[in-house]
Scaffold this motif. Structure first.
Motif, PDB file in Angstrom:
ATOM      1  N   LEU A  57       0.859  -0.805  -0.449  1.00  9.65           N
ATOM      2  CA  LEU A  57       0.156   0.294  -0.350  1.00  9.65           C
ATOM      3  C   LEU A  57       0.834   1.292   0.064  1.00  9.65           C
ATOM      4  O   LEU A  57       1.832   1.064   0.493  1.00  9.65           O
TER       5      LEU A  57
ATOM      6  N   PHE B   7     -11.540  -6.540  -4.447  1.00 10.82           N
ATOM      7  CA  PHE B   7     -10.570  -6.355  -3.298  1.00 10.82           C
ATOM      8  C   PHE B   7      -9.762  -5.989  -4.151  1.00 10.82           C
ATOM      9  O   PHE B   7      -9.467  -4.674  -3.740  1.00 10.82           O
TER      10      PHE B   7
ATOM     11  N   SER C  68      -9.366 -10.087   6.127  1.00  9.77           N
ATOM     12  CA  SER C  68      -7.759  -9.348   5.445  1.00  9.77           C
ATOM     13  C   SER C  68      -7.056  -9.006   6.217  1.00  9.77           C
ATOM     14  O   SER C  68      -8.170  -8.606   7.907  1.00  9.77           O
TER      15      SER C  68
ATOM     16  N   LEU D  63      -8.065  -1.404  -5.155  1.00 11.76           N
ATOM     17  CA  LEU D  63      -7.164  -0.903  -4.231  1.00 11.76           C
ATOM     18  C   LEU D  63      -6.408  -0.275  -5.306  1.00 11.76           C
ATOM     19  O   LEU D  63      -4.803   0.181  -4.880  1.00 11.76           O
TER      20      LEU D  63
ATOM     21  N   ILE E  58      -5.259 -10.458   1.562  1.00 13.77           N
ATOM     22  CA  ILE E  58      -6.324 -10.379   1.717  1.00 13.77           C
ATOM     23  C   ILE E  58      -7.203 -12.048   1.241  1.00 13.77           C
ATOM     24  O   ILE E  58      -6.893 -12.811  -0.399  1.00 13.77           O
TER      25      ILE E  58
ATOM     26  N   THR F 243      -8.430   5.812   0.759  1.00 15.15           N
ATOM     27  CA  THR F 243      -7.944   4.773   0.861  1.00 15.15           C
ATOM     28  C   THR F 243      -8.388   3.028   1.945  1.00 15.15           C
ATOM     29  O   THR F 243      -9.069   2.173   1.903  1.00 15.15           O
TER      30      THR F 243
ATOM     31  N   ILE G 137      -1.104  -5.451   2.405  1.00 16.68           N
ATOM     32  CA  ILE G 137      -2.538  -6.152   2.586  1.00 16.68           C
ATOM     33  C   ILE G 137      -2.602  -7.386   2.365  1.00 16.68           C
ATOM     34  O   ILE G 137      -1.956  -7.667   0.795  1.00 16.68           O
TER      35      ILE G 137
ATOM     36  N   ILE H 251     -10.959  -0.153   1.856  1.00  9.76           N
ATOM     37  CA  ILE H 251     -10.531  -1.014   2.667  1.00  9.76           C
ATOM     38  C   ILE H 251     -11.886  -1.049   3.327  1.00  9.76           C
ATOM     39  O   ILE H 251     -12.238  -2.559   2.942  1.00  9.76           O
ATOM     40  N   THR H 252     -12.981  -0.171   4.128  1.00 12.39           N
ATOM     41  CA  THR H 252     -13.888  -0.529   4.845  1.00 12.39           C
ATOM     42  C   THR H 252     -15.094  -1.093   4.068  1.00 12.39           C
ATOM     43  O   THR H 252     -15.426  -1.807   4.614  1.00 12.39           O
TER      44      THR H 252
ATOM     45  N   MET I 106      -3.802  -6.163   7.543  1.00 14.60           N
ATOM     46  CA  MET I 106      -2.681  -5.241   7.139  1.00 14.60           C
ATOM     47  C   MET I 106      -1.676  -5.772   7.410  1.00 14.60           C
ATOM     48  O   MET I 106      -1.635  -5.705   9.696  1.00 14.60           O
TER      49      MET I 106
ATOM     50  N   HIS J  87     -14.840  -3.028   1.192  1.00  9.42           N
ATOM     51  CA  HIS J  87     -14.605  -4.504   0.577  1.00  9.42           C
ATOM     52  C   HIS J  87     -14.179  -5.467   1.974  1.00  9.42           C
ATOM     53  O   HIS J  87     -14.255  -6.840   1.412  1.00  9.42           O
ATOM     54  N   ALA J  88     -13.861  -5.450   3.098  1.00 11.92           N
ATOM     55  CA  ALA J  88     -13.082  -6.206   3.843  1.00 11.92           C
ATOM     56  C   ALA J  88     -14.421  -6.939   4.208  1.00 11.92           C
ATOM     57  O   ALA J  88     -14.095  -8.373   4.625  1.00 11.92           O
TER      58      ALA J  88
END
Length: 456
Positions: A318, A396, A343, A400, A373, A325, A371, A329-330, A345, A332-333
């Motif tokens: 990342l 995801f 996921s 990114l 996934i 960013t 990160i 993440i929020t 990080m 798709h996670a």
């Protein structure tokens, strides 16, 4: 079937142990080798390599068998299996350990912690030492003590010709450089010698969970918290559901949540001060950060990624944790369908970043975060989850793309659809240098059942 000079155990398809011996950590991988050569030492490894070359057999090398792509087993070839070679010998006065190539990180931690020593290892105790080391070696101690490869002092290697050589700063230094991040491309490492550091046996470690609805705020706070964290504090952010572990209240099991998992590689009192602001942030669902035995902490999440489950991974470095960013993440996670998918990080920097870029083949020194996934589902759930979790991981990663830094951690690359990313993991300059070392030690590319670097 007989291999000259081989004293280990040969397992073929008609053997009662064949299916067990060919199974790897990722249960989605189902390959049937012609022969599994379970070695007892370097001489057996050398004999197996020579046999494979003489009979033009595909070669797979098994250390811990934990690689998500399943490179430890091949179809209709030979598996050079080091899983019986798990000895760990510690020199407490010299603070070093000699570790055989089939050892797991739980073996290392168990033995070194008897002397209150450790080196950077994986975050799951059943991870293999060889695979993790050869790809770089990310773990909770890396910000304090460097990657696993930064602690590698020497390696005993069986080359593609079946010769046993020692690689270190003074012997075969080109090979030693390549082994530290270049993967299993250059030979079979039958043993490693690592530098150890005073760690534990009690450390401040564990996760703090917040509800998934708090993810944006947690990650924004974490961005600033991590940037100011001392090197002794290793952290991993995990986004998914709360795993059903005994230490976690049952009413929280499988609830979507974000966790910051910490391990402070220093005095517990110092660790308490380092994490004080994190513990006070927001309203945690549960705070399990406490003094604990380092070896126990390293094994605490083993049951969340069991052998035989099905896995599909995607990963990237990342560029940072910008608000955009964090929004990706929020968003798709928590979209995975399987409750076991997640996921994670990893906070890099610290001692990792202080090693010169060209000192080893590991190429991600300047990265602050990467990160991974992880699509995860049970074998019986393949019809329900396999396609959905694979698609989730790909979406995801695609989302990114605008927020990525150059490169990817080679140990996080999955199977066929990640083959083209091997060069990306190193960058052109390091890749060319690795190809030159490959041409010297394995010009025929005998060791290609891996994240392959062709001879150049």
């Amino acid at each position: 079937m007989k291999i000259n000079g081989f004293r280990g155990r040969l397992i073929t398809a008609d053997h009662a142990d064949y299916d067990t011996a060919r199974a790897v950590w990722n249960g989605a991988v189902d390959r049937r080798p012609r022969l599994i050569a379970r070695c007892g030492g370097s001489a057996d490894v050398a004999a197996a390599v020579r046999f494979a070359r003489d009979h033009d057999l595909e070669i797979a090398v098994r250390g811990g068998g934990h690689n998500v792509a399943g490179t430890a087993v091949c179809e209709d070839g030979i598996v050079i299996d080091l899983s019986a070679m798990r000895a760990v010998r510690v020199d407490p006065a010299g603070r070093t350990a000699r570790v055989q190539g089939g050892a797991l990180w739980g073996d290392v931690d168990h033995t070194t912690q008897a002397h209150a020593l450790a080196t950077t290892g994986g975050i799951v105790s059943h991870t293999g030492v060889a695979g993790l080391t050869l790809g770089g070696g990310i773990g909770f101690l890396m910000r304090a003590h460097g990657l696993t490869v930064d602690n590698l002092l020497a390696a005993e290697v069986v080359t593609a010709e079946g010769d046993v050589v020692r690689a270190s700063a003074d012997e075969h230094p080109d090979l030693f450089w390549a082994l530290r991040g270049g993967g299993g491309n250059f030979g079979v490492v039958s043993s490693f010698r690592f530098a150890l550091h005073p760690v534990g046996p009690t450390v401040l470690a564990g996760p703090i969970f917040w509800a998934a609805d708090d993810t944006t705020e947690v990650l924004r706070f974490y961005r600033d918290f991590a940037a100011e964290a001392p090197d002794e504090l290793g952290t991993v952010v995990r986004l998914g559901t709360v795993p059903p572990l005994p230490a976690i209240p049952a009413e929280l099991h499988w609830r979507p949540a974000v966790a910051v998992i910490c391990c402070y590689a220093g005095a517990v009192d110092d660790g308490e001060r380092a994490v004080r602001a994190l513990r006070r942030f927001g309203t945690p669902l549960v705070d399990l950060l406490a003094p604990t035995r380092y070896a126990a902490f390293q094994a605490a999440t083993d049951d969340t990624v069991l052998h035989g489950w099905h896995y599909y991974w995607k990963s990237t470095n990342l560029a940072g944790l910008s608000d955009d960013t964090i929004a990706v993440i929020t968003d798709h996670a928590y979209a995975a369908r399987s409750p076991r998918s997640y996921s994670a990080m990893f906070h890099m920097g610290g001692a990792v970043a202080r090693v010169p870029q060209d000192a080893t083949a590991y190429a991600g020194r300047e990265v602050a975060h990467n990160i991974i996934i992880d699509g995860v589902w049970l074998p019986a759930e393949s019809g329900k989850h396999a396609a959905a979790e694979t698609a989730w991981a790909r979406r995801f990663l695609q989302a990114l793309q605008p927020h990525r830094a150059t490169g990817v951690y080679v140990n996080f690359l999955d199977s066929d659809d990640d083959t083209g990313r091997v060069r990306e993991a190193y960058g052109d300059r390091t890749y060319r240098r690795l190809a030159e070392v490959k041409a010297k030690y394995d010009p025929d590319n005998a060791f290609h059942h891996n994240k392959n670097i062709g001879p150049g």
